[in-house]
Design a protein around this motif. Structure first.
Motif, PDB file in Angstrom:
ATOM      1  N   VAL A   1      -8.828  -9.745  19.746  1.00 30.26           N
ATOM      2  CA  VAL A   1      -8.325 -10.748  18.669  1.00 30.26           C
ATOM      3  C   VAL A   1      -7.129 -10.121  18.386  1.00 30.26           C
ATOM      4  CG1 VAL A   1     -10.643 -11.012  17.648  1.00 30.26           C
ATOM      5  CG2 VAL A   1      -9.552  -8.884  17.056  1.00 30.26           C
ATOM      6  N   ALA A   2      -6.572  -9.290  19.203  1.00 31.94           N
ATOM      7  CA  ALA A   2      -5.395  -8.520  18.638  1.00 31.94           C
ATOM      8  C   ALA A   2      -4.017  -9.135  19.518  1.00 31.94           C
ATOM      9  CB  ALA A   2      -5.590  -7.058  19.199  1.00 31.94           C
ATOM     10  N   GLY A   3      -2.921  -8.988  18.847  1.00 30.35           N
ATOM     11  CA  GLY A   3      -1.526  -9.146  19.251  1.00 30.35           C
ATOM     12  C   GLY A   3      -0.897  -7.779  19.846  1.00 30.35           C
ATOM     13  N   ARG A   4       0.198  -7.665  19.629  1.00 21.99           N
ATOM     14  CA  ARG A   4       0.857  -6.454  19.852  1.00 21.99           C
ATOM     15  C   ARG A   4       1.962  -5.969  18.710  1.00 21.99           C
ATOM     16  NH1 ARG A   4       0.793  -3.809  24.694  1.00 21.99           N
ATOM     17  NH2 ARG A   4       2.849  -2.864  24.319  1.00 21.99           N
ATOM     18  N   ALA A   5       2.155  -4.793  18.689  1.00 21.35           N
ATOM     19  CA  ALA A   5       2.924  -4.344  17.638  1.00 21.35           C
ATOM     20  C   ALA A   5       4.457  -4.842  17.689  1.00 21.35           C
ATOM     21  CB  ALA A   5       3.205  -3.044  17.365  1.00 21.35           C
TER      22      ALA A   5
ATOM     23  N   GLY B   1     -15.407  -9.891  16.153  1.00 20.24           N
ATOM     24  CA  GLY B   1     -15.898 -11.391  16.008  1.00 20.24           C
ATOM     25  C   GLY B   1     -15.664 -12.020  14.781  1.00 20.24           C
ATOM     26  N   ALA B   2     -15.965 -11.211  13.721  1.00 21.13           N
ATOM     27  CA  ALA B   2     -16.037 -11.663  12.405  1.00 21.13           C
ATOM     28  C   ALA B   2     -14.419 -11.800  11.961  1.00 21.13           C
ATOM     29  CB  ALA B   2     -16.712 -10.695  11.325  1.00 21.13           C
ATOM     30  N   LEU B   3     -13.683 -11.053  12.301  1.00 19.51           N
ATOM     31  CA  LEU B   3     -12.209 -11.318  12.308  1.00 19.51           C
ATOM     32  C   LEU B   3     -11.638 -12.440  12.987  1.00 19.51           C
ATOM     33  CD1 LEU B   3     -10.871  -7.498  12.562  1.00 19.51           C
ATOM     34  CD2 LEU B   3     -11.014  -8.710  10.425  1.00 19.51           C
ATOM     35  N   LEU B   4     -12.088 -12.674  14.040  1.00 20.35           N
ATOM     36  CA  LEU B   4     -11.794 -13.774  14.883  1.00 20.35           C
ATOM     37  C   LEU B   4     -12.168 -15.091  14.084  1.00 20.35           C
ATOM     38  CD1 LEU B   4     -10.428 -14.797  17.347  1.00 20.35           C
ATOM     39  CD2 LEU B   4     -12.659 -14.575  18.583  1.00 20.35           C
ATOM     40  N   GLU B   5     -13.405 -14.867  13.868  1.00 22.70           N
ATOM     41  CA  GLU B   5     -13.816 -16.204  12.865  1.00 22.70           C
ATOM     42  C   GLU B   5     -13.274 -16.502  11.872  1.00 22.70           C
ATOM     43  OE1 GLU B   5     -17.633 -16.554   9.979  1.00 22.70           O
ATOM     44  OE2 GLU B   5     -17.975 -15.445  11.625  1.00 22.70           O
TER      45      GLU B   5
END
Length: 264
Positions: free
Chosen positions: A260-264, A225-229
């Motif tokens: 929060v993630a995409g893909r490589a 959540g902090a990374l998204l923030e």
């Protein structure tokens, strides 16, 4: 806005396979790949896997404070840039001093003086200039001194952030290792917030044990959540040993950060 790329360190999972096969499996599972010492690797074979590589060791000799050690660090950093070119343009990772095969500092520093801080900043300015010339990013990783790396100077995330901020170059960023930070500092959510402007990569492993998220005490949903923030779109890398089956471990990592993630 796309989310972070999820990467997995090939040095810590699928240990029954050769490292090239580990990279291939991780790529097939949709992860980017991180490596440690490039000098022991078949770089063309790794590149042929098709994997995206996000980090390798950025030096094989030298340290930040001693003038001779700084010269050796810069020389080995140049070699690392040339070697890592085979893998694209991964981040090149540094520590506060050289580490031996057991992860112990080659130049222990129980006390770090003001002069040491100034010398480290001068060396890192040279590193950042080298990165600018070659259009690559070096990252300075925080470590813990309580368990894994006793005696390492400039080890805390607060230390690496101070040095990176003092140099203030896009070619020198923090490798914010939350496993080490949990042991040495804690308060991970605020650490993510405070460090975001200076961060070039985030690494994760649970505490205790250095295994995948969900095996220890860290509330990874709060970290995610902090990374998204803060709008983090860089790399989040699992640098952890599998508590059991490696495929299960990397999927637990993916699940912890899927929001929060995409893909490589």
């Amino acid at each position: 806005m796309s989310g972070p790329v999820l990467a997995v360190c090939a040095e810590t999972v699928f240990l029954d396979l050769p490292v090239v096969e580990r990279a291939r499996v991780l790529h097939e599972l949709g992860f980017a790949v991180e490596l440690w010492d490039w000098t022991t690797k078949d770089l063309p074979a790794l590149a042929a896997t098709g994997a995206t590589f996000t980090s390798v060791t950025g030096y094989v000799d030298g340290e930040l404070v001693d003038p001779g050690g700084a010269d050796r660090l810069l020389a080995s950093a140049e070699r690392s840039i040339r070697a890592a070119a085979a893998l694209g343009r991964p981040n090149l990772n540094l520590h506060g001093t050289g580490l031996d095969g057991r992860g112990l500092p080659v130049r222990p520093a129980p006390v770090v003086t003001g002069a040491d801080w100034l010398a480290a900043e001068r060396t890192l300015r040279r590193v950042a200039e080298l990165g600018r010339r070659h259009d690559v990013v070096f990252t300075l990783e925080n470590l813990n001194t309580a368990l894994d790396h006793p005696g390492t100077p400039f080890a805390r995330a607060a230390d690496t952030r101070a040095l990176v901020a003092a140099v203030d170059s896009p070619h020198l960023r923090m490798n914010l290792d939350l496993y080490h930070a949990q042991i040495g500092e804690g308060n991970l959510v605020q650490l993510v917030r405070d460090s975001a402007p200076w961060t070039g990569e985030v690494q994760v492993a649970d505490v205790p044990g250095r295994c995948e998220p969900g095996t220890g005490e860290v509330r990874w949903e709060a970290v995610a959540g902090a990374l998204l923030e803060v709008g983090w779109t860089g790399t989040v890398a699992l640098e952890a040993f599998a508590s059991g089956d490696s495929r299960t471990a990397v999927e637990r990592f993916r699940a912890a950060f899927c929001g929060v993630a995409g893909r490589a």
